[in-house]
Design a protein around this motif. Structure first.
Motif, short mmCIF file in Angstrom:
data_model
loop_
_atom_site.label_atom_id
_atom_site.label_comp_id
_atom_site.label_asym_id
_atom_site.label_seq_id
_atom_site.Cartn_x
_atom_site.Cartn_y
_atom_site.Cartn_z
N GLN A 49 11.31 -17.43 38.42
CA GLN A 49 10.72 -17.63 36.77
C GLN A 49 9.28 -17.76 36.53
OE1 GLN A 49 13.51 -19.81 34.50
NE2 GLN A 49 13.99 -17.90 33.39
N THR A 51 6.96 -17.90 39.21
CA THR A 51 6.32 -16.98 40.04
C THR A 51 6.19 -15.58 39.24
OG1 THR A 51 7.32 -17.81 42.20
CG2 THR A 51 6.22 -15.46 42.23
N THR A 52 6.94 -15.09 38.51
CA THR A 52 6.89 -14.03 37.64
C THR A 52 5.92 -14.36 36.50
OG1 THR A 52 8.94 -13.18 38.36
CG2 THR A 52 8.07 -12.34 36.07
N ARG A 53 6.01 -15.29 35.89
CA ARG A 53 5.03 -15.77 34.85
C ARG A 53 3.67 -15.81 35.17
NH1 ARG A 53 8.07 -19.58 32.86
NH2 ARG A 53 7.16 -21.29 33.98
N CYS A 54 3.48 -16.60 36.36
CA CYS A 54 2.01 -16.68 36.84
C CYS A 54 1.55 -15.38 37.11
CB CYS A 54 2.13 -17.67 38.13
SG CYS A 54 0.46 -18.02 39.00
N ARG A 55 2.15 -14.58 38.08
CA ARG A 55 1.73 -13.19 38.53
C ARG A 55 1.53 -12.47 37.13
NH1 ARG A 55 5.90 -12.12 43.30
NH2 ARG A 55 4.86 -13.22 44.94
N GLN A 56 2.24 -12.50 35.99
CA GLN A 56 1.82 -11.65 34.91
C GLN A 56 0.49 -12.33 34.23
OE1 GLN A 56 3.26 -8.89 33.78
NE2 GLN A 56 1.48 -8.89 32.58
N GLN A 57 0.57 -13.71 34.37
CA GLN A 57 -0.66 -14.13 33.51
C GLN A 57 -2.02 -13.77 34.55
OE1 GLN A 57 0.22 -18.40 33.76
NE2 GLN A 57 1.29 -18.33 31.69
N ASN A 59 -2.51 -11.00 36.26
CA ASN A 59 -2.47 -9.60 35.93
C ASN A 59 -3.31 -9.39 34.76
OD1 ASN A 59 -1.60 -8.55 38.34
ND2 ASN A 59 0.58 -8.45 37.71
N ASP A 60 -2.67 -10.12 33.61
CA ASP A 60 -3.32 -10.12 32.23
C ASP A 60 -4.88 -10.63 32.25
OD1 ASP A 60 -0.95 -9.32 31.35
OD2 ASP A 60 -0.23 -11.38 30.42
N ASP A 63 -6.71 -7.77 33.86
CA ASP A 63 -6.80 -6.46 32.99
C ASP A 63 -7.91 -6.81 31.88
OD1 ASP A 63 -4.98 -5.39 34.38
OD2 ASP A 63 -3.33 -5.60 32.90
#
Length: 69
Positions: A49, A51-57, A59-60, A63
């Motif tokens: 969880q 890891t996914t949150r950190c990767r999304q942040q 990527n955001d 971007d």
């Protein structure tokens, strides 16, 4: 894998890893009854969880960097 408690210094535990590297960790993250000479059983697990949150942040942020120069 076992890490050895080399010594306790105030709020820190000084640990020796199997490869003889020294690591300093906050004592409040370790068992309360920790003593010098104790062997700690160390197990690493992936927090999917986080890891996914950190990767999304990240990527955001990337971007945002490229869309708002």
């Amino acid at each position: 894998m076992h890490w050895t408690v080399d010594r306790l210094e105030g709020d820190w535990a000084i640990l020796e890893c199997p490869d003889q590297q020294i690591v300093r960790l906050p004592r409040n993250q370790l068992p309360a009854d920790l003593r010098e000479g104790d062997l700690l059983q160390v197990t690493f697990t992936i927090n999917h969880q986080a890891t996914t949150r950190c990767r999304q942040q990240m990527n955001d942020r990337i971007d945002d960097f490229f869309t708002n120069p």
